[in-house]
Design a protein around this motif. Structure first.
Motif, mmCIF file in Angstrom:
data_model
loop_
_atom_site.group_PDB
_atom_site.id
_atom_site.type_symbol
_atom_site.label_atom_id
_atom_site.label_comp_id
_atom_site.label_asym_id
_atom_site.label_seq_id
_atom_site.Cartn_x
_atom_site.Cartn_y
_atom_site.Cartn_z
ATOM 1 N N ASP A 96 0.872 -1.114 -0.276
ATOM 2 C CA ASP A 96 0.087 0.095 0.008
ATOM 3 C C ASP A 96 0.868 1.122 0.057
ATOM 4 O O ASP A 96 0.573 2.107 -0.716
ATOM 5 C CB ASP A 96 -0.906 0.045 1.190
ATOM 6 N N ILE A 97 1.860 1.279 0.885
ATOM 7 C CA ILE A 97 2.645 2.535 0.978
ATOM 8 C C ILE A 97 3.471 2.580 -0.415
ATOM 9 O O ILE A 97 3.542 3.753 -0.973
ATOM 10 C CB ILE A 97 3.911 2.214 2.174
ATOM 11 N N ASN A 98 4.057 1.447 -1.011
ATOM 12 C CA ASN A 98 4.948 1.762 -2.448
ATOM 13 C C ASN A 98 3.676 1.957 -3.253
ATOM 14 O O ASN A 98 4.031 2.953 -4.587
ATOM 15 C CB ASN A 98 5.386 0.382 -2.623
ATOM 16 N N GLU A 99 2.556 1.674 -3.139
ATOM 17 C CA GLU A 99 1.505 2.346 -4.413
ATOM 18 C C GLU A 99 1.409 3.831 -4.341
ATOM 19 O O GLU A 99 1.257 4.487 -5.219
ATOM 20 C CB GLU A 99 0.262 1.413 -4.090
ATOM 21 N N GLU A 100 1.301 4.164 -2.897
ATOM 22 C CA GLU A 100 1.044 5.569 -2.600
ATOM 23 C C GLU A 100 2.300 6.345 -3.127
ATOM 24 O O GLU A 100 2.038 7.505 -3.719
ATOM 25 C CB GLU A 100 0.927 5.899 -1.139
ATOM 26 N N LEU A 101 3.470 5.892 -3.088
ATOM 27 C CA LEU A 101 4.785 6.368 -3.608
ATOM 28 C C LEU A 101 4.977 6.402 -5.061
ATOM 29 O O LEU A 101 5.026 7.454 -5.744
ATOM 30 C CB LEU A 101 5.888 5.595 -3.142
ATOM 31 N N ILE A 166 12.080 2.450 2.296
ATOM 32 C CA ILE A 166 11.120 3.454 1.768
ATOM 33 C C ILE A 166 11.551 4.525 2.262
ATOM 34 O O ILE A 166 11.141 5.712 1.309
ATOM 35 C CB ILE A 166 9.836 2.830 2.469
ATOM 36 N N GLN A 167 11.918 4.782 3.233
ATOM 37 C CA GLN A 167 12.394 6.199 3.897
ATOM 38 C C GLN A 167 13.509 6.675 2.906
ATOM 39 O O GLN A 167 13.322 7.947 2.850
ATOM 40 C CB GLN A 167 12.946 6.046 5.352
ATOM 41 N N GLU A 168 14.432 5.963 2.240
ATOM 42 C CA GLU A 168 15.355 6.361 1.439
ATOM 43 C C GLU A 168 14.442 7.007 0.157
ATOM 44 O O GLU A 168 14.950 8.249 -0.186
ATOM 45 C CB GLU A 168 16.368 5.422 0.991
#
Length: 177
Positions: A96-101, A166-168
């Motif tokens: 989900d976070i990667n999709e938001e990115l 993800i933070q990078e």
């Protein structure tokens, strides 16, 4: 000889940094190659190896992440390209976070970037908080409970590594905006 044995300290994820540094300095003096310049070549080589091991041990044990990685590798729990599996619920959350990115890539929104950053930082803080009791009691554990603790630490390590990637990515977005 592993680094904990070399420093004559129990294997632990949490170390007394000052004692570690003192041991490093003590051994640095003891194994300084200059003190063995007049010794036979064999002895000089042995001292050079001990000096190198001291440096490598300190470099690894003084860094909490490298220390954790070292302990997990010593127990055969981190395999290159191997069975480093993460729980499905965590992977779904990361998806989900990667999709938001990816959406940010096409339609940048500073507010959304900040929101994802906060969410990720919160996940890291929760992970750190959840694993701390395991790290603290690890030196007293034996047998199955120690193996279970190592598995928990492995899962923590892999999750944190994922979140750091993800933070990078987030920091790359931030530097572009």
């Amino acid at each position: 000889m592993n680094y904990f044995e070399f420093y004559n300290i129990p294997e632990s994820f949490i170390l007394d940094e000052k004692a570690l540094k003192n041991t490093y300095y003590k051994l640095s003096r003891e194994y300084h190659p200059d003190f063995f310049a007049n010794e036979p070549q064999e002895k000089q080589q042995e001292i050079l190896q001990l000096s190198t091991q001291n440096t490598n041990a300190y470099r690894t044990l003084s860094d909490p992440d490298l220390r954790m990685q070292y302990i997990l590798k010593e127990h055969g729990l981190l395999e290159e390209g191997g069975k480093n599996e993460l729980p499905g619920d965590f992977l779904m959350e990361m998806m989900d976070i990667n999709e938001e990115l990816m959406e940010l890539e096409f339609d940048f929104d500073a507010g959304k970037l900040h929101e994802i950053g906060e969410k990720t930082a919160g996940l890291v803080a929760q992970l750190d908080n959840d694993v701390l009791p395991v790290l603290q009691r690890y030196p007293e554990l034996h047998g199955i409970t120690k193996d279970e603790a190592l598995q928990e630490v492995k899962t923590y390590y892999l999750k944190k590594k994922y979140l750091l990637r993800i933070q990078e990515t987030l920091s790359k977005f931030a530097s572009r905006s």
